[in-house]
Design a protein around this motif. Structure first.
Motif, PDB file in Angstrom:
ATOM      1  N   ASN A 136       0.194  50.455  -2.921  1.00 55.33           N
ATOM      2  CA  ASN A 136      -0.566  51.004  -1.791  1.00 55.33           C
ATOM      3  C   ASN A 136      -0.519  50.093  -0.566  1.00 55.33           C
ATOM      4  O   ASN A 136      -1.510  49.926   0.147  1.00 55.33           O
ATOM      5  CB  ASN A 136      -2.024  51.245  -2.195  1.00 55.33           C
ATOM      6  N   CYS A 137       0.645  49.503  -0.316  1.00 55.38           N
ATOM      7  CA  CYS A 137       0.801  48.571   0.807  1.00 55.38           C
ATOM      8  C   CYS A 137       1.721  49.159   1.869  1.00 55.38           C
ATOM      9  O   CYS A 137       2.540  50.036   1.601  1.00 55.38           O
ATOM     10  CB  CYS A 137       1.367  47.237   0.324  1.00 55.38           C
ATOM     11  N   LYS A 138       1.579  48.627   3.087  1.00 55.38           N
ATOM     12  CA  LYS A 138       2.523  48.884   4.164  1.00 55.38           C
ATOM     13  C   LYS A 138       3.146  47.557   4.552  1.00 55.38           C
ATOM     14  O   LYS A 138       2.447  46.626   4.950  1.00 55.38           O
ATOM     15  CB  LYS A 138       1.829  49.522   5.369  1.00 55.38           C
ATOM     16  N   VAL A 139       4.478  47.459   4.449  1.00 56.70           N
ATOM     17  CA  VAL A 139       5.187  46.206   4.690  1.00 56.70           C
ATOM     18  C   VAL A 139       6.109  46.382   5.893  1.00 56.70           C
ATOM     19  O   VAL A 139       6.868  47.343   5.962  1.00 56.70           O
ATOM     20  CB  VAL A 139       6.009  45.779   3.458  1.00 56.70           C
ATOM     21  N   ARG A 140       6.040  45.431   6.831  1.00 58.73           N
ATOM     22  CA  ARG A 140       6.920  45.421   7.992  1.00 58.73           C
ATOM     23  C   ARG A 140       7.673  44.094   8.016  1.00 58.73           C
ATOM     24  O   ARG A 140       7.060  43.032   8.119  1.00 58.73           O
ATOM     25  CB  ARG A 140       6.118  45.565   9.290  1.00 58.73           C
ATOM     26  N   LEU A 141       9.000  44.155   7.921  1.00 61.54           N
ATOM     27  CA  LEU A 141       9.849  42.956   7.969  1.00 61.54           C
ATOM     28  C   LEU A 141      10.643  43.021   9.270  1.00 61.54           C
ATOM     29  O   LEU A 141      11.640  43.746   9.373  1.00 61.54           O
ATOM     30  CB  LEU A 141      10.773  42.900   6.759  1.00 61.54           C
ATOM     31  N   LEU A 142      10.203  42.281  10.268  1.00 64.71           N
ATOM     32  CA  LEU A 142      10.772  42.353  11.609  1.00 64.71           C
ATOM     33  C   LEU A 142      11.823  41.266  11.770  1.00 64.71           C
ATOM     34  O   LEU A 142      11.569  40.203  12.334  1.00 64.71           O
ATOM     35  CB  LEU A 142       9.666  42.187  12.656  1.00 64.71           C
ATOM     36  N   GLY A 143      13.015  41.502  11.286  1.00 62.80           N
ATOM     37  CA  GLY A 143      14.070  40.504  11.346  1.00 62.80           C
ATOM     38  C   GLY A 143      15.248  40.905  10.493  1.00 62.80           C
ATOM     39  O   GLY A 143      15.354  42.059  10.056  1.00 62.80           O
ATOM     40  N   CYS A 144      16.141  39.952  10.233  1.00 63.47           N
ATOM     41  CA  CYS A 144      17.363  40.263   9.471  1.00 63.47           C
ATOM     42  C   CYS A 144      17.479  39.326   8.264  1.00 63.47           C
ATOM     43  O   CYS A 144      18.018  38.228   8.396  1.00 63.47           O
ATOM     44  CB  CYS A 144      18.605  40.191  10.349  1.00 63.47           C
ATOM     45  N   PRO A 145      17.004  39.749   7.088  1.00 62.76           N
ATOM     46  CA  PRO A 145      17.161  38.938   5.876  1.00 62.76           C
ATOM     47  C   PRO A 145      18.617  38.878   5.441  1.00 62.76           C
ATOM     48  O   PRO A 145      19.441  39.698   5.844  1.00 62.76           O
ATOM     49  CB  PRO A 145      16.304  39.691   4.843  1.00 62.76           C
ATOM     50  N   SER A 146      18.903  37.903   4.571  1.00 62.79           N
ATOM     51  CA  SER A 146      20.218  37.856   3.936  1.00 62.79           C
ATOM     52  C   SER A 146      20.307  38.916   2.849  1.00 62.79           C
ATOM     53  O   SER A 146      21.264  39.683   2.786  1.00 62.79           O
ATOM     54  CB  SER A 146      20.468  36.467   3.356  1.00 62.79           C
ATOM     55  N   THR A 147      19.299  38.940   1.959  1.00 61.67           N
ATOM     56  CA  THR A 147      19.190  39.982   0.934  1.00 61.67           C
ATOM     57  C   THR A 147      17.732  40.408   0.836  1.00 61.67           C
ATOM     58  O   THR A 147      16.826  39.676   1.234  1.00 61.67           O
ATOM     59  CB  THR A 147      19.667  39.500  -0.448  1.00 61.67           C
ATOM     60  N   LEU A 148      17.524  41.588   0.279  1.00 65.05           N
ATOM     61  CA  LEU A 148      16.172  42.104   0.079  1.00 65.05           C
ATOM     62  C   LEU A 148      16.052  42.630  -1.340  1.00 65.05           C
ATOM     63  O   LEU A 148      16.860  43.457  -1.773  1.00 65.05           O
ATOM     64  CB  LEU A 148      15.875  43.230   1.084  1.00 65.05           C
ATOM     65  N   HIS A 149      15.056  42.143  -2.090  1.00 63.03           N
ATOM     66  CA  HIS A 149      14.774  42.591  -3.443  1.00 63.03           C
ATOM     67  C   HIS A 149      13.412  43.294  -3.449  1.00 63.03           C
ATOM     68  O   HIS A 149      12.412  42.707  -3.028  1.00 63.03           O
ATOM     69  CB  HIS A 149      14.744  41.410  -4.422  1.00 63.03           C
ATOM     70  N   ILE A 150      13.381  44.525  -3.927  1.00 65.19           N
ATOM     71  CA  ILE A 150      12.137  45.297  -4.028  1.00 65.19           C
ATOM     72  C   ILE A 150      11.955  45.674  -5.490  1.00 65.19           C
ATOM     73  O   ILE A 150      12.729  46.467  -6.029  1.00 65.19           O
ATOM     74  CB  ILE A 150      12.192  46.554  -3.150  1.00 65.19           C
ATOM     75  N   LYS A 151      10.933  45.102  -6.154  1.00 66.52           N
ATOM     76  CA  LYS A 151      10.763  45.312  -7.592  1.00 66.52           C
ATOM     77  C   LYS A 151       9.295  45.578  -7.916  1.00 66.52           C
ATOM     78  O   LYS A 151       8.398  44.953  -7.356  1.00 66.52           O
ATOM     79  CB  LYS A 151      11.241  44.077  -8.368  1.00 66.52           C
TER      80      LYS A 151
END
Length: 358
Positions: A225-240
């Motif tokens: 039940n979260c809202k996530v904002r990633l304002l940038g450019c990661p190398s990799t993204l893991h969503i688990k």
């Protein structure tokens, strides 16, 4: 109707004129049959040449990929024997080599078999995990403690969250800070390492800025039940292990890995997407290779539609091609029937696609 065909008769004695040109009628069905035969011969020739080119490309890819993988493994194996400064330099070089290897794989997807693709992707992921382990050994994180803070008497929700993952590939430590603005909580990752993210959070708005995540590995795990904002450019993204949440991310230089996700809205640009064990989730995607799903159901796709100030710069830093988006080309490893669409995913109808994420 039979078609008249002009033939040159070398010797015609019926009228005494040698070399006279006369018209002879050849049935249309014979002409058509001959034309079809010639076309079939040409198709077989083209197919044989195409197969030979594909096999040649596949052989070249396998040879080049394995050679580069072996070189990276050798660099990683000797890293533990180096002093800290040399180890840092080697790890930076390995990071760049792995990103190059990932791009080489993405560019080769069109002619690889599913088995070859899966094997190569698994090899890249193993290299990334080994890199993370060696980085932890060479650059151990400082012991983490919460800082004392004065009593806050505002209505803003101040949340303290510490995050770790069970995998050696994704150790993180988080500190929480009061966010600017009413009711918003931003959790900042430990900035001394190469990884950051959020873990074990419920019903919060979570934000990270460009400086926090630029070319770092980001892990989002055990969120609900979260809202996530990633304002940038990661190398990799893991969503688990994420459920009933909304995750928006800027351009990811290499891969996005999604696992054990349900009831979510995801939006990000990337080179590659791998999705496992995911249900009832909408993905707004910009991907320069082909997205892959496995053990998924009721997953829907639409073109990436989120934006934020500075995204153009982040696209340049990430190296992604903005003009190349294969958002609708999905490979389902659980559905091999080429002539029948997979029942595990679909496209979001245009009328239902989101354009306003606020």
């Amino acid at each position: 109707m039979d078609a008249p065909v002009t033939l040159d008769i070398g010797a015609c004695h019926q009228n005494g004129n040698v070399g006279q040109t006369v018209a002879v009628k050849i049935p249309d069905r014979l002409l058509k049959r001959e034309q079809e035969r010639l076309e079939a011969v040409e198709r077989r020739k083209e197919a044989k040449e195409s197969q030979a080119v594909t096999e040649e490309k596949s052989d070249f890819f396998t040879c080049s990929f394995n050679a580069e993988k072996a070189a990276i493994e050798e660099m990683l194996s000797g890293c533990s024997e180096l002093d800290r400064d040399k180890a840092v330099h080697v790890l930076e070089t390995v990071t760049s080599k792995i990103q190059t290897l990932q791009k080489f794989l993405n560019d080769s997807v069109v002619f690889l078999t599913q088995y070859e693709l899966r094997q190569a992707q698994a090899a890249v992921q193993r290299l990334q995990c080994t890199l993370a382990e060696m980085r932890d050994q060479a650059l151990p994180k400082k012991k983490f403690t919460f800082r004392s803070r004065p009593t806050v008497t505002t209505k803003s929700d101040v949340t303290q969250v510490s995050s770790t993952s069970g995998s050696q590939c994704s150790k993180m430590e988080n500190d929480s800070h009061d966010a600017r603005g009413s009711g918003h909580t931003a959790i900042n990752g430990y900035t001394g390492g190469e990884q950051c993210g959020f873990s074990n959070v419920d019903s919060k708005i979570l934000t990270k800025g460009e400086e926090e995540i630029r070319q770092r590995d980001v892990l989002l795990t055990h969120l609900s039940n979260c809202k996530v904002r990633l304002l940038g450019c990661p190398s990799t993204l893991h969503i688990k292990h994420v459920r009933n949440s909304q995750i928006l991310c800027g351009p990811v230089s290499s891969s996005v890995f999604v696992d054990q996700v349900s009831g979510c809205n995801l939006a990000f640009p990337c080179q590659q997407l791998r999705t496992h064990n995911t249900t009832d989730t909408d993905v707004y995607l910009h991907v320069t290779s082909r997205a892959i799903i496995e053990d998924c159901s009721r997953v829907r796709f639409a073109p990436f539609s989120w934006s934020y100030p500075g995204m153009d710069t982040d696209f340049e830093v990430s190296g992604l091609d903005r003009d190349r988006n294969n958002w609708s080309l999905i490979d389902d490893f659980n559905w091999l029937a080429a002539d029948t669409p997979s029942p595990n995913w679909t496209l979001i109808p245009e009328a239902e696609r989101r354009s306003n994420w606020d």
